[in-house]
Design a protein around this motif. Structure first.
Motif, PDB file in Angstrom:
ATOM      1  N   GLU A 320       0.947  -1.116  -0.069  1.00 23.58           N
ATOM      2  CA  GLU A 320      -0.132  -0.136   0.014  1.00 23.58           C
ATOM      3  C   GLU A 320       0.986   1.205   0.130  1.00 23.58           C
ATOM      4  N   GLU A 330      -7.254   8.580   2.757  1.00 21.98           N
ATOM      5  CA  GLU A 330      -7.705   8.525   1.369  1.00 21.98           C
ATOM      6  C   GLU A 330      -6.643   8.618   0.485  1.00 21.98           C
ATOM      7  N   TRP A 332      -3.933   6.723   0.718  1.00 24.29           N
ATOM      8  CA  TRP A 332      -3.246   5.734   0.635  1.00 24.29           C
ATOM      9  C   TRP A 332      -3.917   4.800  -0.543  1.00 24.29           C
ATOM     10  N   GLN A 333      -3.396   3.916  -1.172  1.00 26.75           N
ATOM     11  CA  GLN A 333      -4.016   3.149  -1.949  1.00 26.75           C
ATOM     12  C   GLN A 333      -3.197   1.811  -2.236  1.00 26.75           C
ATOM     13  N   PRO A 337      -3.763  -1.076  -8.475  1.00 27.74           N
ATOM     14  CA  PRO A 337      -5.024  -0.456  -8.257  1.00 27.74           C
ATOM     15  C   PRO A 337      -6.225  -1.191  -8.531  1.00 27.74           C
ATOM     16  N   ASP A 381       2.227   6.405  -9.785  1.00 29.10           N
ATOM     17  CA  ASP A 381       0.845   6.834  -9.293  1.00 29.10           C
ATOM     18  C   ASP A 381       0.802   7.964  -8.106  1.00 29.10           C
ATOM     19  N   THR A 382       1.996   7.956  -7.308  1.00 22.19           N
ATOM     20  CA  THR A 382       2.566   8.851  -6.362  1.00 22.19           C
ATOM     21  C   THR A 382       3.200   9.956  -6.787  1.00 22.19           C
TER      22      THR A 382
END
Length: 454
Positions: A320, A330, A332-333, A337, A381-382
């Motif tokens: 994660e 919110e 954190w993913q 995905p 993504d980050t």
């Protein structure tokens, strides 16, 4: 192991010309993804037998409907007389259910018609080798589809063999074996690395006992894996030989898959500094125990468990991620995905046992492996760095740098493969750190960090 004097070549050029058929293009085998002849799933619909090829051939007409199940009759082939190689039978794999193996056991000879693959994976005549694909006089293990008795020739069983790149065994291994010997390995060493035809036949016979006769049910995986591991236990000096080594390893892996997620002292939340090529940034990762799935590409090199090890030697974790460790919930993913299936749950693997040497101030150390594919997604993504870790030009860069030196293939693989190059360390002050470095030059990937929360 028998010495091969070279395959005799009786090319089917004239027949192929009449039928409008041709040679399979290069790479067709991988494109078609045909199963190995020794895959357990074929035991319910193929016939396996020991035999010795002869120099005789017999015409065998291709009748409508003869191309079984998952093979389409090649255009223009129906009614064509092809020639099949006569094989003297030694023993067939019998199941005691009246199936193909039992029928074949009642005969002393069979006619084997060899087929290759066309551009759309349809069968084509095996003109690449010859009618006498099995070298005459050499004992081999064969696999194919036994035709119904009404399609036999003068009472002789007819078998269509669709995997000539791998069957018969060990006949089709001769080129690889010869190359190994030419490279300096002794014939005895090469023989140790390969099962004989009879050894492979006995392996298939044991595994066959675990397969139900009803092909609709399919092979029960648990019983098959148990049978493979039983065979490995009975042959401790042979289980790592070709071609069963990969099957035994897969069987062991399947056993591992059935175990629940394993805890590891290195799990937790890490603040990491990441460098890819000339770019660097910070990311925060949570490493959470996960279902065991997938393996590092060098798993057998760094952690070869014995055949009877029923417990995973690695712990699996999923990732994660967030741009910073103090990011709101919110932000954190999980990775991959939602909606992206990367065919695995685990993205990090760590040894369950401390097997790394330690330095002063280090209490325990473990080797680990990060999935570069997942790290690429995390970093993109980050927004930490822009290069794509899986591209051949850096572990790539989204904006191509000019000029970039040619990338050494070894460096590319070191950067893109899932390798056990990471090192997790528990220090005597209670800190847990991780480091990883791969590639070099413009393709450098470096990761360093410390656990901030367990």
């Amino acid at each position: 192991m028998a010495r091969w004097s070279g395959l005799r070549r009786l090319v089917l050029g004239g027949v192929a010309l009449v039928a409008g058929l041709g040679l399979p293009p290069a790479g067709e085998l991988s494109a078609c993804r045909m199963l190995s002849p020794w895959d357990p799933s074929l035991l319910t619909r193929s016939v396996h037998f020991l035999g010795v090829g002869t120099s005789d051939s017999i015409a065998a007409p291709v009748a409508p409907g003869v191309m079984l199940r998952d093979y389409r009759t090649p255009p223009g082939a129906e009614g064509l007389e092809v020639r099949g190689q006569v094989v003297d039978l030694i023993e067939s794999l019998r199941r005691g259910d009246g199936g193909p193996g039992d029928l074949l056991a009642e005969h002393e000879r069979a006619i084997v018609v060899w087929w290759g693959y066309g551009p759309s994976c349809q069968p084509i005549l095996w003109a690449d080798a010859s009618i006498l694909h099995a070298e005459p006089g050499v004992e081999n293990l064969f696999e194919g589809r036994l035709l119904a008795p009404e399609h036999w020739v003068e009472g002789i069983p007819v078998i269509h063999a669709h995997r000539p790149y791998q069957s018969p065994f060990p006949g089709v291994e001769h080129r690889r074996v010869q190359r190994a010997v030419e490279a300096g390995r002794s014939a005895e060493e090469v023989e140790r690395d390969h099962l004989s035809a009879r050894e492979l036949f006995r392996f298939m016979a044991l595994v066959s006992t675990a397969v139900r006769s009803d092909p609709l049910d399919g092979p029960p995986p648990g019983l098959i894996y148990d049978a493979m591991l039983e065979w490995a236990g009975e042959h401790p000096d042979r289980w790592n030989a070709h071609p069963v080594a990969a099957m035994v390893r897969n069987a062991r892996h399947r056993v591992h898959l059935s175990t629940p997620p394993r805890e590891h002292p290195a799990a937790g939340t890490y603040r990491l500094e990441v460098q890819v090529g000339g770019e660097a940034g910070e990311v925060c990762l949570r490493l959470v125990p996960s279902a065991f799935d997938g393996l590092p590409s060098d798993y057998e090199e760094y952690a070869p468990p014995p055949w009877n090890d029923r417990t995973p030697v690695v712990a699996a974790l999923r990732i994660e991620g967030a741009p910073a460790c103090d990011a709101p919930a919110e932000a954190w993913q999980g990775f991959p995905p939602v909606g992206q299936d990367f065919s695995r749950e685990a993205q990090v693997w760590i040894r369950l046992t401390a097997e790394e040497g330690t330095s002063p101030g280090e209490v325990r150390a473990w080797r680990g492996a990060f999935s570069t594919r997942i790290l690429r997604q995390v970093l993109l993504d980050t927004g930490v760095v822009t290069p794509d870790l899986t591209h051949q030009s850096v572990l790539w860069s989204a904006v191509r740098r000019e000029p970039e030196p040619p990338l050494d293939p070894a460096v590319w693989r070191a950067g893109t493969a899932t390798l056990t190059t990471a090192r997790f360390v528990l220090h005597d002050d209670g800190r847990m750190t991780v480091s990883d470095e791969r590639g070099g030059g413009h393709a450098l990937f470096r990761l360093t960090g410390e656990r901030v929360q367990r």
